[in-house]
Design an enzyme around this catalytic site. Structure first.
Site, short mmCIF file in Angstrom:
data_model
loop_
_atom_site.label_atom_id
_atom_site.label_comp_id
_atom_site.label_asym_id
_atom_site.label_seq_id
_atom_site.Cartn_x
_atom_site.Cartn_y
_atom_site.Cartn_z
N ASP A 1 38.87 -31.48 -7.65
CA ASP A 1 37.46 -31.72 -7.51
C ASP A 1 37.05 -30.20 -7.09
O ASP A 1 37.31 -29.57 -6.50
CB ASP A 1 37.34 -32.32 -6.09
CG ASP A 1 37.50 -33.84 -6.00
OD1 ASP A 1 36.80 -34.81 -6.62
OD2 ASP A 1 38.72 -34.31 -5.77
N ARG B 1 1.01 -1.16 -0.03
CA ARG B 1 -0.02 0.10 -0.18
C ARG B 1 0.82 1.11 0.21
O ARG B 1 1.93 1.38 0.81
CB ARG B 1 -0.80 0.20 1.30
CG ARG B 1 -2.07 -0.86 1.18
CD ARG B 1 -3.18 -0.38 0.21
NE ARG B 1 -3.68 0.90 0.52
CZ ARG B 1 -4.66 1.09 1.57
NH1 ARG B 1 -5.31 0.10 1.85
NH2 ARG B 1 -5.24 2.38 1.74
N ALA C 1 3.52 -2.08 22.27
CA ALA C 1 4.22 -2.42 23.58
C ALA C 1 5.06 -1.12 23.58
O ALA C 1 5.32 -0.63 24.86
CB ALA C 1 5.01 -3.68 23.50
N ASP D 1 43.20 -27.34 -9.49
CA ASP D 1 42.72 -27.94 -8.52
C ASP D 1 41.88 -29.02 -9.14
O ASP D 1 41.41 -28.90 -10.26
CB ASP D 1 41.54 -27.22 -7.40
CG ASP D 1 40.96 -28.04 -6.33
OD1 ASP D 1 41.54 -29.05 -5.91
OD2 ASP D 1 39.61 -27.82 -6.54
#
Length: 757
Positions: free
Chosen positions: A505, A16, A383, A503
């Site tokens: 994996d 809104r 609150a 590298d």
């Protein structure tokens, strides 16, 4: 072209607009809404020009009406998204408030699932996306508000990959066990992760969101960040505040002062307990009334002396579950008043309507007790408003521990709202609390609220959003694009001696749940053979794998290899050992085996010089928990034995500290001079390799972005096409990568470049 900051805009996107539009047939009235969000954002100090995008609150079907409304709103920097009555019914009343709202507030039984709801929710989010795209320009920022627009960040990200997008979730985010029930859970999470920065009211909601992302989408957070391609999404808890000074000084206002006098006359000498809520099942109104009824039943001494003022603002009472709740509330209030009221005293004064801000503030000021006991609430500003309004008079806040505000307001009497006996006891405690203690508690809470205001909340959010977007701008600069490939290719062609460190994996091959399944593909073998066939190239596979596996898979290739993080290396066809074989004691092995037993789908890999506990296939939450527990368990033992603990990608490795991928780089560079060095890796263990490289080297991190690497590829599937580009060949059919289109463009660019040379 760079935009001047003064020309940049901050677009605040909400369901809104902060305006009320009323009227019909070309006659419309406009008035600003005075909500907490609008107030906080209006006062936000920023060099950006603020604009709002949202529904104007009216279904204008005629084009001329829409045009008139649009022209008037444009004067206020408001941009309307017009929705039909059907869209409001299915998107707002339907998916937003009948599916998401009850689920997020832990009312699963009230959750409705209809396909038309979800379709409308998607459709309206797209309408908002289209309006933003019509307006937004480079350098602008977008701040999306709340659960009605959770798909919007992802939609915008697809169209504007570099747009700075923030999102704030104003209601609770449920635990994974509840959120997983939502059929569209993955789409919702992907939509939210389109944002650069996401914030919640409390750390609990933040934790639940992270858990849901990790379990549903299988993405890994590093503390408060998750990397998605070449950017991060950061998550934080930012509790929303109020306009503290406005409430704290309200009694000085003439209208409020008059309302205070009227309120005092209305309730006389009675102790006043105030309850203010919108009609909703999440507010715990019935539990509160039953707690008050129990109090009256057990404490006759307070009859005629205590009044509960129950203010309920009407909301959706045409919906079945809300109409039923309203009936039960009416019956409960009638029962209490019918049983206990006298000619001079009504226990519950019931107001089923809203109050003006002045009247409500007066009730805050006069009330001896505020009873705020929602069953679940995102924050609950009532609150905070009650505490702030207490300027020089005492008062006690009774607060549900399920409200977001409970995290900050620890001096309130906190209760479990499901326990009517606790509510009863809290009322007694509040009524009997000495006035001095009341003031001390209020002062401690006010010292927090006076700092954590709505203005600070808005400023903190924008600052955090800016910081995250700046980081993402830096990360994007590391992204490998066509021009980057051309530069690297040019250096590659000019070099006489090249060192290429790779590298295995996660870099040369995709990570597999079972490491033994990550065998090299024919395409990988072909690329390595072609790279190695150039006498200027020294190819080194620098891996954490054991040397037996590397030899089995790649031993036939004319490449060098380093295994187990440099503990073994192969040159000129011969394997060498840097350290002695490790004899593992029963202590470490038994600990690791215990964690294998405790963690389903984890397993132990025993190498000659290292031990690796893999948990890639395990449950995300359990695997992360066990990994941290394992590290904590091993620290003292490994310290005594002078062993190193490495935390890799879903693996914990124990090894000697004498060798790592960086030490292997140092050995290679000491043996020969290279005028072109490039290294590629995906894991935390590859950081050692990157840090050991010379300043002129090219370091490429795969997947996540590394500070030690100067370039980044977003997916492992992009690695082989990149290596092919070094060979000067066109990309063949490969798995889809996240930069597939950019690489295709790069290869075409390189082909044209080579032709001109």
């Amino acid at each position: 072209m760079l935009c001047k900051e003064i020309d940049m805009k901050l677009y605040i996107i909400a369901n809104r607009l902060p305006v009320k539009v009323a009227g019909t047939n070309g006659k419309f009235a406009f008035s600003r809404s005075e909500g907490g969000l609008a107030t906080g954002l209006d006062s936000l100090q920023t060099s950006y020009e603020k604009h709002w995008i949202g529904w104007p609150g009216i279904c204008a079907n005629e084009e001329k009406d829409q045009q008139e409304i649009n022209e008037k709103l444009q004067e206020m920097n408001f941009h309307p998204v017009f929705l039909s009555e059907k869209q409001i019914e299915n998107y707002y009343e339907g998916y937003s408030n009948s599916t998401i709202w009850p689920l997020c507030h832990y009312f699963y039984a009230y959750t409705l699932y209809k396909n038309c709801f979800w379709q409308s929710y998607q459709q309206v989010n797209r309408l908002f996306c289209e309006e933003i795209c019509r307006l937004v320009r480079p350098g602008d920022k977008v701040w999306i508000q709340d659960y009605q627009l959770m798909l919007l960040p992802g939609m915008l990200r697809k169209i504007y990959p570099e747009l700075c997008i923030g999102y704030f979730h104003h209601i609770p985010f449920p635990s994974y066990e509840l959120f997983r029930i939502l059929p569209e859970r993955a789409e919702i999470l992907k939509g939210l992760l389109g944002a650069d920065f996401i914030a919640f009211h409390t750390h609990d909601y933040m934790r639940h969101f992270i858990s849901a992302v990790e379990r549903v989408l299988h993405l890994d957070f590093k503390l408060d960040e998750v990397q998605i391609n070449n950017r991060v999404t950061r998550v934080e808890a930012l509790p929303m505040g109020i306009n503290y000074e406005s409430y704290h000084k309200a009694s000085e206002n003439k209208e409020v002062h008059q309302a205070i006098e009227r309120t005092r006359k209305l309730f006389g000498e009675h102790k006043l307990i105030l309850s203010v809520d919108r009609l909703d099942y999440s507010k715990g109104i019935l539990h509160r009334l039953r707690g008050f009824a129990t109090f009256l039943e057990h404490h006759a001494e307070y009859h005629g002396k205590v009044t509960l003022a129950m203010v309920i603002v009407p909301s959706r009472d045409h919906v079945g579950s809300y109409a039923e709740l309203k009936t039960k509330i009416d019956e409960e209030i009638g029962s209490i008043n019918g049983r206990y009221s006298t000619m001079n005293w009504t226990p519950v004064c019931y107001f089923y309507h809203g109050f003006s801000l002045e009247e409500l503030t007066a009730m805050y000021y006069v009330a001896d007790i505020a009873l705020v006991t929602p069953l679940r609430d995102g924050m609950n500003l009532v609150a905070k408003e009650y505490v702030a309004t207490k300027c020089d008079n005492p008062g006690v806040l009774i607060l549900s521990e399920m409200a977001g505000a409970a995290v900050e307001l620890t001096d309130a009497i906190q209760i479990n709202p499901n326990d009517t006996e606790q509510i009863e006891n809290a009322i007694c405690q509040a009524l009997e609390m000495p006035e001095e203690e009341q003031k001390q508690r209020l002062q401690r809470m006010q010292s927090i609220l006076s700092v954590q205001t709505v203005n600070k909340w808005a400023a903190d959010f924008v600052n955090e959003l800016n910081a995250t977007c700046m980081k993402n701008d830096m990360l994007r600069k590391k992204r490998i694009v066509a021009a980057t490939i051309a530069q690297i290719k040019l250096k590659y062609n000019q070099a006489k001696q090249r060192l290429i460190l790779l590298d295995y994996d996660g870099t040369l091959t995709a990570l597999k749940p079972r490491p033994e399944d990550a065998q090299p593909t024919p395409e990988l073998i072909s690329i390595l053979q072609q790279l190695a066939s150039d006498p200027a190239n020294h190819i080194v596979i620098n891996s954490g794998r054991d040397h037996f596996t590397l030899e089995k898979w790649l031993g036939s290739l004319p490449v060098s290899m380093a295994a187990e993080h440099g503990a073994f290396y192969k040159e000129n066809g011969v394997w060498h050992k840097n350290i002695k074989k490790k004899e593992w004691g029963a202590g470490i092995l038994s600990i690791l085996q215990m964690f294998v037993d405790r963690t389903p789908r984890s397993h132990l890999e025993v190498k000659e010089t290292a031990l690796a506990w893999h948990y890639r296939e395990s449950d995300a939450w359990l695997g992360t928990l066990r990994a941290q527990q394992l590290v904590n368990t091993l620290i003292s033992l490994c310290t005594r034995q002078k062993l190193q603990i490495l935390q890799g990608n879903k693996v914990i490795e124990i090894k000697s500290p004498d060798c790592n991928k960086g030490s292997e780089v140092g050995r290679l560079l000491a043996n020969r001079r290279y005028d072109f060095v490039i290294a590629m890796g995906d894991d935390t263990t590859d950081e050692d390799m990157f840090q050991a490289l010379p300043m002129s080297a090219i370091a490429i991190k795969i997947g996540s972005v590394s500070e030690a690497a100067n370039y980044h590829l977003s997916a492992q599937s992009d690695v082989l096409p990149f290596l092919r580009s070094l060979l000067g060949k066109q990309k063949t059919a490969t798995k889809e990568g996240s930069i597939k289109n950019r690489l295709t463009f790069a290869f075409d660019f390189l082909k044209d470049l080579l032709k001109t040379q």
